[in-house]
Scaffold this motif. Structure first.
Motif, PDB file in Angstrom:
ATOM      1  N   THR A 168       0.845  -1.206   0.000  1.00 49.89           N
ATOM      2  CA  THR A 168       0.000   0.000   0.000  1.00 49.89           C
ATOM      3  C   THR A 168       0.878   1.254   0.000  1.00 49.89           C
ATOM      4  OG1 THR A 168      -0.084   0.223   2.404  1.00 49.89           O
ATOM      5  CG2 THR A 168      -1.739  -1.242   1.366  1.00 49.89           C
ATOM      6  N   ALA A 169       0.259   2.390  -0.263  1.00 46.24           N
ATOM      7  CA  ALA A 169       0.982   3.664  -0.242  1.00 46.24           C
ATOM      8  C   ALA A 169       1.558   3.936   1.142  1.00 46.24           C
ATOM      9  CB  ALA A 169       0.059   4.799  -0.675  1.00 46.24           C
ATOM     10  N   ASP A 170       0.797   3.622   2.188  1.00 43.12           N
ATOM     11  CA  ASP A 170       1.297   3.805   3.561  1.00 43.12           C
ATOM     12  C   ASP A 170       2.505   2.916   3.835  1.00 43.12           C
ATOM     13  OD1 ASP A 170      -0.606   5.721   4.135  1.00 43.12           O
ATOM     14  OD2 ASP A 170      -1.964   4.319   5.162  1.00 43.12           O
ATOM     15  N   GLU A 171       2.491   1.700   3.318  1.00 43.82           N
ATOM     16  CA  GLU A 171       3.627   0.790   3.508  1.00 43.82           C
ATOM     17  C   GLU A 171       4.862   1.303   2.771  1.00 43.82           C
ATOM     18  OE1 GLU A 171       1.448  -3.510   4.218  1.00 43.82           O
ATOM     19  OE2 GLU A 171       1.544  -2.725   2.176  1.00 43.82           O
ATOM     20  N   TRP A 172       4.661   1.854   1.567  1.00 51.62           N
ATOM     21  CA  TRP A 172       5.797   2.443   0.842  1.00 51.62           C
ATOM     22  C   TRP A 172       6.382   3.606   1.632  1.00 51.62           C
ATOM     23  CZ3 TRP A 172       8.650   0.202  -2.514  1.00 51.62           C
ATOM     24  CH2 TRP A 172       8.119  -0.713  -3.424  1.00 51.62           C
ATOM     25  N   ASP A 173       5.521   4.450   2.169  1.00 49.70           N
ATOM     26  CA  ASP A 173       5.994   5.585   2.972  1.00 49.70           C
ATOM     27  C   ASP A 173       6.809   5.092   4.164  1.00 49.70           C
ATOM     28  OD1 ASP A 173       4.809   7.415   1.287  1.00 49.70           O
ATOM     29  OD2 ASP A 173       3.054   7.749   2.570  1.00 49.70           O
ATOM     30  N   ALA A 174       6.319   4.065   4.841  1.00 47.29           N
ATOM     31  CA  ALA A 174       7.040   3.513   6.001  1.00 47.29           C
ATOM     32  C   ALA A 174       8.377   2.924   5.571  1.00 47.29           C
ATOM     33  CB  ALA A 174       6.194   2.451   6.696  1.00 47.29           C
ATOM     34  N   MET A 175       8.394   2.216   4.433  1.00 49.17           N
ATOM     35  CA  MET A 175       9.656   1.638   3.961  1.00 49.17           C
ATOM     36  C   MET A 175      10.655   2.730   3.600  1.00 49.17           C
ATOM     37  SD  MET A 175       8.700  -1.863   1.866  1.00 49.17           S
ATOM     38  CE  MET A 175       7.728  -1.105   0.597  1.00 49.17           C
ATOM     39  N   LEU A 176      10.185   3.799   2.970  1.00 48.80           N
ATOM     40  CA  LEU A 176      11.077   4.904   2.621  1.00 48.80           C
ATOM     41  C   LEU A 176      11.645   5.570   3.869  1.00 48.80           C
ATOM     42  CD1 LEU A 176       9.242   6.466  -0.423  1.00 48.80           C
ATOM     43  CD2 LEU A 176      11.628   5.732  -0.379  1.00 48.80           C
ATOM     44  N   LYS A 177      10.826   5.710   4.906  1.00 54.25           N
ATOM     45  CA  LYS A 177      11.300   6.313   6.152  1.00 54.25           C
ATOM     46  C   LYS A 177      12.312   5.429   6.865  1.00 54.25           C
ATOM     47  CE  LYS A 177       7.222   8.687   7.428  1.00 54.25           C
ATOM     48  NZ  LYS A 177       6.066   8.666   8.271  1.00 54.25           N
ATOM     49  N   ASN A 178      12.121   4.135   6.777  1.00 66.92           N
ATOM     50  CA  ASN A 178      12.916   3.203   7.568  1.00 66.92           C
ATOM     51  C   ASN A 178      14.115   2.608   6.843  1.00 66.92           C
ATOM     52  OD1 ASN A 178      11.350   3.360   9.923  1.00 66.92           O
ATOM     53  ND2 ASN A 178       9.811   2.030   9.003  1.00 66.92           N
ATOM     54  N   VAL A 179      14.224   2.813   5.552  1.00 63.90           N
ATOM     55  CA  VAL A 179      15.240   2.093   4.781  1.00 63.90           C
ATOM     56  C   VAL A 179      16.668   2.373   5.252  1.00 63.90           C
ATOM     57  CG1 VAL A 179      15.514   3.752   2.883  1.00 63.90           C
ATOM     58  CG2 VAL A 179      15.844   1.313   2.451  1.00 63.90           C
ATOM     59  N   GLN A 180      16.932   3.570   5.752  1.00 60.96           N
ATOM     60  CA  GLN A 180      18.291   3.892   6.173  1.00 60.96           C
ATOM     61  C   GLN A 180      18.487   3.868   7.678  1.00 60.96           C
ATOM     62  OE1 GLN A 180      20.717   6.808   4.445  1.00 60.96           O
ATOM     63  NE2 GLN A 180      19.706   6.757   2.477  1.00 60.96           N
ATOM     64  N   LYS A 181      17.464   3.510   8.423  1.00 61.13           N
ATOM     65  CA  LYS A 181      17.626   3.465   9.873  1.00 61.13           C
ATOM     66  C   LYS A 181      18.610   2.370  10.247  1.00 61.13           C
ATOM     67  CE  LYS A 181      13.485   5.621  11.507  1.00 61.13           C
ATOM     68  NZ  LYS A 181      12.213   5.466  12.168  1.00 61.13           N
ATOM     69  N   ILE A 182      19.511   2.727  11.095  1.00 53.87           N
ATOM     70  CA  ILE A 182      20.551   1.802  11.532  1.00 53.87           C
ATOM     71  C   ILE A 182      20.145   1.184  12.860  1.00 53.87           C
ATOM     72  CG2 ILE A 182      22.976   1.672  12.261  1.00 53.87           C
ATOM     73  CD1 ILE A 182      22.573   2.061   9.244  1.00 53.87           C
ATOM     74  N   GLU A 183      20.463  -0.095  12.980  1.00 55.87           N
ATOM     75  CA  GLU A 183      20.177  -0.797  14.226  1.00 55.87           C
ATOM     76  C   GLU A 183      20.907  -0.111  15.370  1.00 55.87           C
ATOM     77  OE1 GLU A 183      21.714  -4.592  13.121  1.00 55.87           O
ATOM     78  OE2 GLU A 183      20.439  -4.625  11.366  1.00 55.87           O
ATOM     79  N   GLY A 184      20.329  -0.204  16.544  1.00 58.09           N
ATOM     80  CA  GLY A 184      20.932   0.429  17.707  1.00 58.09           C
ATOM     81  C   GLY A 184      22.339  -0.071  17.964  1.00 58.09           C
ATOM     82  N   GLY A 185      23.129   0.754  18.532  1.00 59.20           N
ATOM     83  CA  GLY A 185      24.497   0.391  18.874  1.00 59.20           C
ATOM     84  C   GLY A 185      24.806   0.883  20.265  1.00 59.20           C
ATOM     85  N   PHE A 186      26.023   1.208  20.462  1.00 52.55           N
ATOM     86  CA  PHE A 186      26.449   1.689  21.775  1.00 52.55           C
ATOM     87  C   PHE A 186      26.533   3.203  21.765  1.00 52.55           C
ATOM     88  CE2 PHE A 186      28.317  -2.521  21.241  1.00 52.55           C
ATOM     89  CZ  PHE A 186      27.835  -3.151  22.368  1.00 52.55           C
ATOM     90  N   GLY A 187      26.337   3.788  22.906  1.00 57.09           N
ATOM     91  CA  GLY A 187      26.615   5.194  23.096  1.00 57.09           C
ATOM     92  C   GLY A 187      27.927   5.271  23.866  1.00 57.09           C
ATOM     93  N   THR A 188      28.845   6.077  23.394  1.00 52.93           N
ATOM     94  CA  THR A 188      30.168   6.122  23.992  1.00 52.93           C
ATOM     95  C   THR A 188      30.544   7.556  24.323  1.00 52.93           C
ATOM     96  OG1 THR A 188      30.752   4.265  22.536  1.00 52.93           O
ATOM     97  CG2 THR A 188      32.551   5.370  23.672  1.00 52.93           C
TER      98      THR A 188
END
Length: 185
Positions: free
Chosen positions: A86-106
């Motif tokens: 759906t259009a909403d799913e495409w929007d969500a995929m576009l928003k999330n495609v570059q999100k990086i998994e959590g890591g450490f804060g240093t």
């Protein structure tokens, strides 16, 4: 060499998949691996530069490059012929495609700032190796190799996972004939 854009979305996808194939070949020859010595590379310069090689090659997918994940996801949407997304799913995929998994804060020394793995990696790349960014260099001086090496590994591992996941999904969609790349040059 010019900086022409791709003539169409299908060609952008073909270009992306070709670069991912190259990355997979590099990873087979010089593996990034799935873990790292948390104390950094110490005397293992070969391993250190192996990790940085991955960071250098993965960078293009997360910047404004023509094969950035955002641009490739838009191209996939343009070439999509199915109706399962759906259009909403495409929007969500576009928003999330570059999100990086959590890591450490240093944080380092007496400095109150907390740096993410991604920030430390970019400080290394822009402050030391690819450019001469002063603020990036200053951050690497605080972090030293120990903190930076671990961050570069974790950020690179997250980036590699994201790139390979997108490539895998696109290949599945092409095989299922939901993404049409027949007009690729």
């Amino acid at each position: 060499m010019g900086k022409r854009d791709h003539p169409n979305a299908a060609t952008r996808i073909a270009h992306f998949l070709s670069t991912v194939e190259d990355y997979e070949r590099l990873d087979a020859a010089y593996p990034l691996g799935h873990s790292i010595n948390m104390l950094g590379h110490r005397d293992n310069d070969e391993r250190r530069w192996q990790v940085f090689l991955h960071a250098f090659l993965l960078r293009k997918y997360f910047t404004g490059d023509r094969v950035s994940l955002t641009n490739v996801m838009r191209a996939a949407q343009d070439c999509y012929v199915g109706d399962e997304v759906t259009a909403d799913e495409w929007d969500a995929m576009l928003k999330n495609v570059q999100k990086i998994e959590g890591g450490f804060g240093t944080s380092f020394g007496g400095d109150d700032r907390v740096f993410s793995d991604e920030e430390l990696m970019m400080s290394q790349l822009y402050g030391r190796f690819m450019h001469g960014d002063y603020d990036g260099w200053k951050t690497t001086q605080l972090a030293r190799d120990k903190g930076s090496d671990t961050a570069v590994f974790h950020a690179s591992r997250s980036r590699a996972n994201r790139v390979l996941q997108l490539a895998s999904w696109i290949k599945e969609e092409i095989a299922s004939q939901r993404i049409d790349v027949s007009t690729a040059e």
